[in-house]
Each structure stands twice: as C-alpha cells, then as structure tokens.
Design an enzyme around this catalytic site. Sequence first.
Site, PDB file in Angstrom:
ATOM      1  CG  ASP A  63      16.649   7.768  30.991  1.00 54.46           C
ATOM      2  OD1 ASP A  63      16.130   7.262  29.857  1.00 54.46           O
ATOM      3  OD2 ASP A  63      17.243   8.512  31.082  1.00 54.46           O
ATOM      4  CE  LYS A 123      14.574   6.658  23.810  1.00 52.49           C
ATOM      5  NZ  LYS A 123      14.860   7.462  25.067  1.00 52.49           N
ATOM      6  CD  GLU A 133      12.816   9.522  27.225  1.00 51.13           C
ATOM      7  OE1 GLU A 133      13.449  10.686  26.764  1.00 51.13           O
ATOM      8  OE2 GLU A 133      13.129   8.495  26.848  1.00 51.13           O
ATOM      9  CG  ASP A 168      14.359  14.780  27.617  1.00 49.93           C
ATOM     10  OD1 ASP A 168      15.616  14.583  27.469  1.00 49.93           O
ATOM     11  OD2 ASP A 168      13.728  13.664  27.975  1.00 49.93           O
TER      12      ASP A 168
END
Length: 620
Positions: A25, A87, A183, A205
């Site tokens: 992850d 990210k 994800e 999420d």
Amino acid sequence: MALLQISEPGLSAAPHQHRLAVGIDLGTTNSLVATVRSSMPVVLPDEQGRALLPSVVYYPAEDKALVGFEAVPMQAKEPQDTLVSVKRFMGRGLKDIQTEHLPYRFVDAPGMVQFKLKCGQKSPVEVSADILRNLRERAEASLGGELVGAVITVPAYFDDAQRQATKDAARLAGLNVLRLLNEPTAAAIAYGLDNASEGTFVVYDLGGGTFDVSILRLTRGVFEVVATSGDSALGGDDFDHRIYCWLLEQAGLSQLGGRDSRLLQQKAREAKEALTDKLSTQIAAVLEDGSPINVELTQQTYFDLTRHLVDKTLMPVRKALKDAGLSTDQIDGVVMVGGSTRMPHVQHAVAQYFDKPPLNNLDPDKVVALGAAIQANVLAGNKSGDEWLLLDVIPLSLGLETMGGLVEKIIPRNSTIPTARAQEFTTFKDGQTAMRVHVLQGERELVKDCRSLATFDLKGIPPMAAGAARIRVTFQVDADGLLSVTAMEMTSGVQSSVVVKPAYGLTDDEITRMLKSSIEHAQDDMAARRLSEATVDATRLIEATQAALAEDGDALLDADERGIIDQALQQLSAAIAAQDEARIRQASDEASRVTDEFASRRMDASIRKALSGQKLSELG
C-alpha cells in the site's frame, strides 16, 4: 462450480513450494507491505516492530536519502528537501497542483513536475521509488529471500498517467509488478475473505491524499466491482490544511517561510489526530522569529471548519450509486478504509447517509495492504484455501477525438477489466491517406475538457472517396488499467498502434536514466554484500586454522612453518579490520596457501591413526 485461481505466466508454484510475493500500500501519509503466511495475510513490520512507514523522504546534499521515521524530524528542519505526500504529485504537471502552501521548489519539467533539491532534481516517481525500495528491503529481510513480485495498490480514481507513474516507481525500486490493484478493491478482498461476507458493499476510502469509493458485489468468492468514483485530490492533507489556514487567521499571519509553514502543518496534523478522541487540543509553536503561537482548537470548531470536505466526499458516493443503479437501502454494509476515516464527523456522516453504522472491524490503515497481499499470493501461483475471482473496473472512460473537437467514448467508465473494444471510423476528405488518432481519458464531451493520453498516425490508407475507408480502432486495457490502442484500415490491412505512455508519464530516456541511477546504488549494495561475505569466510578460516593449530600445530610444524602461518593469519585479521574486500580475499588466498601443507599432514596423520593396528587383509 469451483473458480480457478490463475497465476501470472511462469509463476505457477510447484507442489510444496511457496513463492515470496507481497502486497504494498503506497500511501500518501504512510505506506505498508504485507504477505501471506500460513494462509493468513500479515503486515510485515520493520526491525523496531513498526508496521507503518511514513511516506516521507529527506534528501541531503551528498549522503544517502533518509526514508520514513528517520526523515520525519527533517520536515521542520529542512522543509524544502524533505518531501511528504508525494503521491499527490504522481503523474501530474505543475498546472495540475496547487503550490501556494507548499514549501517546495518546483520545476515545471516536461512530462511531470519535479522538485529542486540540494542533491539535484527529483521526480515524484523517484521519490516514490525510494519508499518502495525501503519496503522491498524490509520484506526481503523479513521473509529471508528474493521476491517474485508485488501487487501495488493505487487509488481507484488514478488515471492512466498516475498508474503508469506508480508502475515506473516500482520498476525503479527493483520490484516486479504482478498487478496494480485499486485500493478499495484490495480492502474488499481483505474484508470479504476475513468475514466470509456476501452481498453488496460500499468501500469508502479516505486516505491522506486521495478519496475513492467503490461498490462491490461479493457472491460465492466472486468479487465484482460494479462502480467506482472518487477524487484523487481530496484527502487528510486537505483537513490538515484547513487547520493550518485557521492557525494563520488566529495568529494574524499572511505568509510564512518554509520552516514555519512546515512546522504549522505538522502541528495541524497532530491536532487533527488528537481531536479524534478529544473534545479540544492545545496547539503551541514558536516561529523562527521567536513569536509564539498558542491557541486552543475544539472538536466542534474543527468539525465546522472541515464539514464541507466531508460533504465533498459524498458527491462521488452519490455518483457511484447512480452508476450502479442502486439506492442506499440496497447496500449491505459500508467498509471504512484509510486513516482519515477515524475522524468522528466522517464516521457520523457516512452512518447518516447510509442509515447504518459503518464497518470498522479491520484496521483501516492495514486493510488495503492485507488485501493486496492476498491477491499477490494468488498471482504468484501459491495455493490458497479460498477459491475466488476478482473482477475490477476501469475508473474513467477512454475514447478518441473526432471532428469538431468531440470525444467519442470507446470504453465507458466502470467497464470490467481486462477488456478490449473496437469501433469503426472513416475518412473526412476525398483521397485522405493518413489519419491522426488522439487518445483521451475523461467523462466530458469536448477534447479540451479531457486528459490527453497519446497521439499516433495511421498512414498508407488507400486514397478513396470521403467516407469510403473503414478504419477499425481497438482499445485494449490490461488488468492494471493500462491502455494500448491499434488502428487498422480494413481493406488494405494497413495498421498502426501505440502502447499509451501518458503525457505525464516518463519517457524511456528518463526511465533509463533513473534505472542507471538505481543500478549505481545496487552496485554499492552488492559491494557491501561482497565485503560482508568475504569477512565471514575469512573469519571462519581464521577460527578453523587456530583450532587446528591448537590441536596439531606443535606435533606437525616446526617453528619456522608455525611462524609463517601465524603471520598470514595476522595479515588476514588486519585486512578484516580494514574492511577492504580485495585485501581480505588476497589475504585469505595467502592464508589458504600457507596452510595447505599443514592440512595435508593432518590428513595423513588422521588416516594413519585410523589404520593403526589393522591388518591389510581386513581392509579389503
């Protein structure tokens, strides 16, 4: 009917063989690596037992980069050279990001934004590669072997450019990417297999930098993603920023230097985390000019400051439900994923919207990595007690430009992947012998409102009247959500194709340059490994020789011979102390040479001792 688990080509494990594969992850705030042990997914901790790795990298002028916990203290000390939340910059140009509150020195480089650092320029891909490399090394040390591959998770709403950037980062980190996995889908795998659940579930999420929502149907081991939506620029960082802006207002400040800005952003994050289970928190800081900040932030004020961000997450939820043709009362459960879902007003908003309490029985920080590990275990060819099948979807529509600047969608969003679709087009003018194919991604109708992915030319079309040519364009999306496009003129068979390398992806030259840099570090690592191996072998040689000398040295060697061996061992010990691989190997060879005669005499003496008292006839 049993569902087949299909491994990647060449990765089907032999009986009783377990291939080492991991799920990663790669998070905005923290990253994790997990694997499957004894049929159970587990997160792999570092040497201090910590599961999370802060997604923070500090680049000094010359020394090796610091990653994770070592880099965290540098955020306030060296904010321009300590990169966090990288990210959010993956696959993005400068025009795509808001930079006003960030302390970095950005370079508007072609292809992808870069950071100007003391050590030179770095792209988000290179920074992410350093994080992934750290996780790879953690996994190999923990598992005691080399990895056959990794499943790396990405936000469901990452576009083709962001996915390609993630895959490039993994490649630089020395990882074989078995699959890029959305994800929310990874979380659903972990949740579904852990609870043996069936039904229709929403995965909500909310991570540090991105928000995703996916709707999945879980039926007899089949995980079918029916719709996905989200916002790749909405996450916990935005909640931190609201507190940061509030702090500036309370202190009457307008602009801050890099260190002060980073300090207050850290304080904002700490306050957000404290307000998860406290009604108020004190925020205290001293700026570089010595002026203090000391204010109290209550939980209610924080909720009021960020309510609009929570409401913003519900917009993609509504969109995903609409795409799936479902209402809230048809949802069996809402799985909460991502550390930001711990915020009480987020939990309350989700419970109120779906009229049911959300599901929190798995750690929201770990659930994505655990699901990725389960998928990696299957793709590596390892047998599992569960038989299941994953059907994921593409998050954004893919199409091409037609006359008038319009977008013709070839593959609509939420199509199950891998997939291939084709559509026929024709020429616009008489005698037209070439056609430019412009590939786009997005939901808007006009080219200018969608993201350009690639262009290529189909040449050699036989000259015909306008509208007579038949040109078949085929879009093919692989299991990672990455695209290739082929165009063929049907009468002549002339064709052209492109594996889409997004406008914000890296060029092959850039990848080559980064791989060279990666190889240089690998050579340093190999040199350290060779030195370690030479030291171990030399130490064993010294210990074995000293033991032999203690046992037989006086009986088998004269004083001069003993002196030569002792001197060789002393030189070998000195070489070990100097940590010089070439010198160690040379001294080891010399020690072996001068002890050969002694070893031969010991062998002869041992044989004579074994044969002593026996008759020749008895040996036959």
